[in-house]
Design a protein around this motif. Structure first.
Motif, PDB file in Angstrom:
ATOM      1  N   ILE A   1       0.824  -1.216   0.000  1.00 37.34           N
ATOM      2  CA  ILE A   1       0.000   0.000   0.000  1.00 37.34           C
ATOM      3  C   ILE A   1       0.854   1.262   0.000  1.00 37.34           C
ATOM      4  O   ILE A   1       0.335   2.367  -0.102  1.00 37.34           O
ATOM      5  CB  ILE A   1      -0.955   0.033   1.207  1.00 37.34           C
ATOM      6  CG1 ILE A   1      -0.175   0.106   2.528  1.00 37.34           C
ATOM      7  CG2 ILE A   1      -1.884  -1.165   1.191  1.00 37.34           C
ATOM      8  CD1 ILE A   1      -1.066   0.333   3.734  1.00 37.34           C
ATOM      9  N   SER A   2       2.178   1.093   0.105  1.00 36.46           N
ATOM     10  CA  SER A   2       3.079   2.248   0.070  1.00 36.46           C
ATOM     11  C   SER A   2       3.547   2.546  -1.345  1.00 36.46           C
ATOM     12  O   SER A   2       4.425   3.389  -1.542  1.00 36.46           O
ATOM     13  CB  SER A   2       4.283   2.001   0.984  1.00 36.46           C
ATOM     14  OG  SER A   2       3.870   1.796   2.322  1.00 36.46           O
ATOM     15  N   GLY A   3       2.998   1.832  -2.334  1.00 34.85           N
ATOM     16  CA  GLY A   3       3.375   2.075  -3.725  1.00 34.85           C
ATOM     17  C   GLY A   3       4.497   1.173  -4.146  1.00 34.85           C
ATOM     18  O   GLY A   3       5.628   1.610  -4.336  1.00 34.85           O
ATOM     19  N   ARG A   4       4.203  -0.139  -4.303  1.00 40.29           N
ATOM     20  CA  ARG A   4       5.256  -1.117  -4.505  1.00 40.29           C
ATOM     21  C   ARG A   4       6.066  -0.893  -5.779  1.00 40.29           C
ATOM     22  O   ARG A   4       7.245  -1.217  -5.827  1.00 40.29           O
ATOM     23  CB  ARG A   4       4.672  -2.533  -4.505  1.00 40.29           C
ATOM     24  CG  ARG A   4       3.697  -2.855  -5.620  1.00 40.29           C
ATOM     25  CD  ARG A   4       3.145  -4.273  -5.408  1.00 40.29           C
ATOM     26  NE  ARG A   4       2.306  -4.724  -6.514  1.00 40.29           N
ATOM     27  CZ  ARG A   4       1.009  -4.550  -6.581  1.00 40.29           C
ATOM     28  NH1 ARG A   4       0.408  -3.893  -5.614  1.00 40.29           N
ATOM     29  NH2 ARG A   4       0.312  -5.010  -7.605  1.00 40.29           N
TER      30      ARG A   4
ATOM     31  N   LEU B   1      -8.283  -2.356   3.918  1.00 37.50           N
ATOM     32  CA  LEU B   1      -9.108  -1.305   3.322  1.00 37.50           C
ATOM     33  C   LEU B   1      -8.296  -0.456   2.344  1.00 37.50           C
ATOM     34  O   LEU B   1      -8.771  -0.118   1.241  1.00 37.50           O
ATOM     35  CB  LEU B   1      -9.715  -0.429   4.416  1.00 37.50           C
ATOM     36  CG  LEU B   1     -10.722  -1.126   5.348  1.00 37.50           C
ATOM     37  CD1 LEU B   1     -11.163  -0.168   6.447  1.00 37.50           C
ATOM     38  CD2 LEU B   1     -11.927  -1.631   4.565  1.00 37.50           C
ATOM     39  N   LYS B   2      -7.059  -0.111   2.721  1.00 35.43           N
ATOM     40  CA  LYS B   2      -6.206   0.685   1.830  1.00 35.43           C
ATOM     41  C   LYS B   2      -5.824  -0.113   0.586  1.00 35.43           C
ATOM     42  O   LYS B   2      -5.682   0.464  -0.498  1.00 35.43           O
ATOM     43  CB  LYS B   2      -4.956   1.144   2.576  1.00 35.43           C
ATOM     44  CG  LYS B   2      -5.224   2.232   3.613  1.00 35.43           C
ATOM     45  CD  LYS B   2      -3.930   2.711   4.255  1.00 35.43           C
ATOM     46  CE  LYS B   2      -4.204   3.823   5.266  1.00 35.43           C
ATOM     47  NZ  LYS B   2      -2.959   4.300   5.918  1.00 35.43           N
ATOM     48  N   THR B   3      -5.659  -1.434   0.742  1.00 34.28           N
ATOM     49  CA  THR B   3      -5.324  -2.276  -0.401  1.00 34.28           C
ATOM     50  C   THR B   3      -6.441  -2.249  -1.433  1.00 34.28           C
ATOM     51  O   THR B   3      -6.189  -2.181  -2.639  1.00 34.28           O
ATOM     52  CB  THR B   3      -5.075  -3.728   0.055  1.00 34.28           C
ATOM     53  OG1 THR B   3      -3.981  -3.757   0.966  1.00 34.28           O
ATOM     54  CG2 THR B   3      -4.754  -4.616  -1.132  1.00 34.28           C
ATOM     55  N   ILE B   4      -7.682  -2.304  -0.963  1.00 31.36           N
ATOM     56  CA  ILE B   4      -8.833  -2.254  -1.881  1.00 31.36           C
ATOM     57  C   ILE B   4      -8.817  -0.957  -2.679  1.00 31.36           C
ATOM     58  O   ILE B   4      -9.027  -0.950  -3.899  1.00 31.36           O
ATOM     59  CB  ILE B   4     -10.154  -2.395  -1.091  1.00 31.36           C
ATOM     60  CG1 ILE B   4     -10.230  -3.785  -0.438  1.00 31.36           C
ATOM     61  CG2 ILE B   4     -11.346  -2.179  -2.016  1.00 31.36           C
ATOM     62  CD1 ILE B   4     -11.415  -3.949   0.493  1.00 31.36           C
TER      63      ILE B   4
END
Length: 480
Positions: free
Chosen positions: A434-437, A467-470
């Motif tokens: 979620i940090s921008g892989r 939730l952030k992943t979605i």
């Protein structure tokens, strides 16, 4: 990450199940004695049966009445069973009182049921323990441990680990710290050499914990224990006098008192909640996976004949290998061709990632912007390839949230500082994702993010990451 043995009752599910059955059988017997029929035909007694079940669960969960059950003898088990039943009865009567059912059932039936329950519960506990010991199931270990000790102590420690108190442990290596020690043989257990050898063995093997016991006048090099904790290994230092040790945790390790150090301490209750979340999410994810397979499976096969699912050996918690599933987004020879493109790896460290990877199915098809537009690229950009990993979550190899599992060749190149990220179950998503892989190219930064997640973990952080992943997936932000 290390689970403190506060809620160790969870591993004794077999005893819990027997106790639940004993309670229901007792109620059925008592009701049949006085009423001559099946208890579940009565509306009132169906509620009583349900309240007893709930009461049992609450007592077991909060009072840990099955903790250390394998260590108790006949008398201690008698006392423990009595206390357990008193707790269940008190909770049940309180529950029935608040439900306004306290005056609707027969006192004779209830008291008879309690007496039968005590007898059946006690006999079931003793009988099942006898069965486990006779069939040697008590000694099957699922937690791997390396022992560090001296030549004078190591024999007794290895012998101790065959006792019922250590039934959950499997010795995978022994390290003897005094240099003058003669070569020791412990059957199939390898004897590790110098500190560097043991660190290399632990770094690339399946090792959950390290147990250290040396004389008071001798100490294990602090550098060695620091390196072990840095790798995410749980370290048990055997001590004789408990004291205040900051974030360390003093506990019983079999029949030893140890000072346990780990990168993160969690309770069985916390891990139980995490597993429940995994199971619920895994069920939903598996249903979605099957639906997705109906649509993209035929396309994958037509573009690149072969299986639509890709199975690969990955490294799980503490080095344990497992098979991870994905939708196949690359051509069948992708692994063989990987070596050709290592020079184009944009990750600064032990992961492989390249722009416009030609091994992806349909990547030869370009859009107006010159970017690949094949089915494989679509699957990866939308993260659809990750969905089959929900099967791994249900199996228990993975979690919804964790650290991404490395391949075997990546794992074999890990330095000591990298191993900490595998001290927990790998996950489908995590803080790194979620940090921008796609924007993170430094593997040490990946390790830093994973370590931050482990040290600060709680169930709330998992829910936030999910939730952030979605949101990230829907926005296609950071996708490969």
């Amino acid at each position: 990450m290390y689970k403190k043995s506060v809620f160790s009752w969870l591993k004794h599910w077999d005893f819990m199940l027997l106790d639940f059955l004993a309670m229901q059988l007792s109620l059925m017997t008592a009701y049949a004695i006085f009423k001559g029929s099946l208890v579940y035909t009565s509306d009132v007694y169906r509620i009583v049966a349900l309240s007893l079940f709930v009461s049992q669960f609450l007592v077991v969960f909060f009072l840990q009445t099955f903790k250390n059950i394998l260590k108790r003898g006949y008398y201690l088990e008698f006392v423990a069973a009595f206390k357990h039943i008193i707790g269940v009865v008190l909770v049940d009567l309180a529950m029935l009182f608040f439900l306004h059912y306290s005056g609707l059932f027969s006192r004779k039936i209830y008291i008879t049921m309690v007496g039968i329950y005590f007898v059946l519960s006690y006999l079931a506990r003793i009988g099942h323990k006898t069965f486990l010991y006779k069939t040697n199931k008590v000694t099957e270990g699922n937690r791997s441990v390396v022992i560090i000790s001296t030549s004078a102590m190591v024999d007794s420690i290895v012998e101790n680990f065959s006792l019922p108190q250590f039934h959950n442990f499997k010795i995978v290596g022994v390290h003897i710290v005094d240099e003058v020690a003669p070569f020791k043989s412990f059957g199939d257990i390898p004897v590790l050499g110098a500190d560097d050898d043991i660190l290399d063995f632990i770094c690339h093997g399946w090792v959950d914990e390290v147990f250290i016991r040396v004389p008071e006048e001798m100490s294990v090099p602090k550098l060695l224990t620091d390196e072990l904790i840095t790798m995410g290994i749980t370290v048990h230092n055997c001590i004789t006098t408990p004291d205040e040790f900051g974030t360390a945790y003093v506990e019983r390790f079999g029949n030893y008192t140890v000072l346990t150090n780990s990168v993160k301490m969690v309770t069985y209750q916390q891990m139980f909640y995490k597993r429940v979340l995994d199971i619920l999410g895994g069920i939903v994810g598996c249903i979605i996976t099957l639906i997705i397979a109906i649509f993209i499976g035929p396309i994958i096969f037509l573009k690149s004949p072969g299986p639509i699912f890709f199975k690969q050996t990955r490294i799980g918690r503490n080095g344990k290998k497992f098979k991870m599933f994905k939708f196949r987004s690359m051509y069948m020879d992708a692994e063989e061709r990987k070596k050709e493109y290592m020079a184009q790896n944009k990750m600064d460290g032990l992961m492989f990632k390249m722009d416009d990877d030609p091994r992806i199915i349909g990547s030869e098809k370009k859009g107006k912007d010159g970017k690949p537009k094949g089915i494989g690229n679509f699957i990866r950009n939308t993260s659809l390839d990750e969905f089959p990993q929900f099967f791994n979550v249900l199996k228990g190899d993975m979690s919804l949230v964790g650290t991404r599992p490395p391949t075997v060749d990546e794992w074999e190149q890990y330095d000591l500082k990298h191993r900490v990220r595998m001290s927990i179950k790998p996950g489908i998503t995590g803080l790194w994702q979620i940090s921008g892989r796609s924007k993170i190219t430094d593997f040490d930064e990946v390790v830093r993010l994973d370590s931050e997640y482990i040290r600060n973990w709680d169930l709330g952080s998992d829910i936030k990451i999910i939730l952030k992943t979605i949101v990230v997936v829907l926005k296609r932000d950071g996708a490969e």
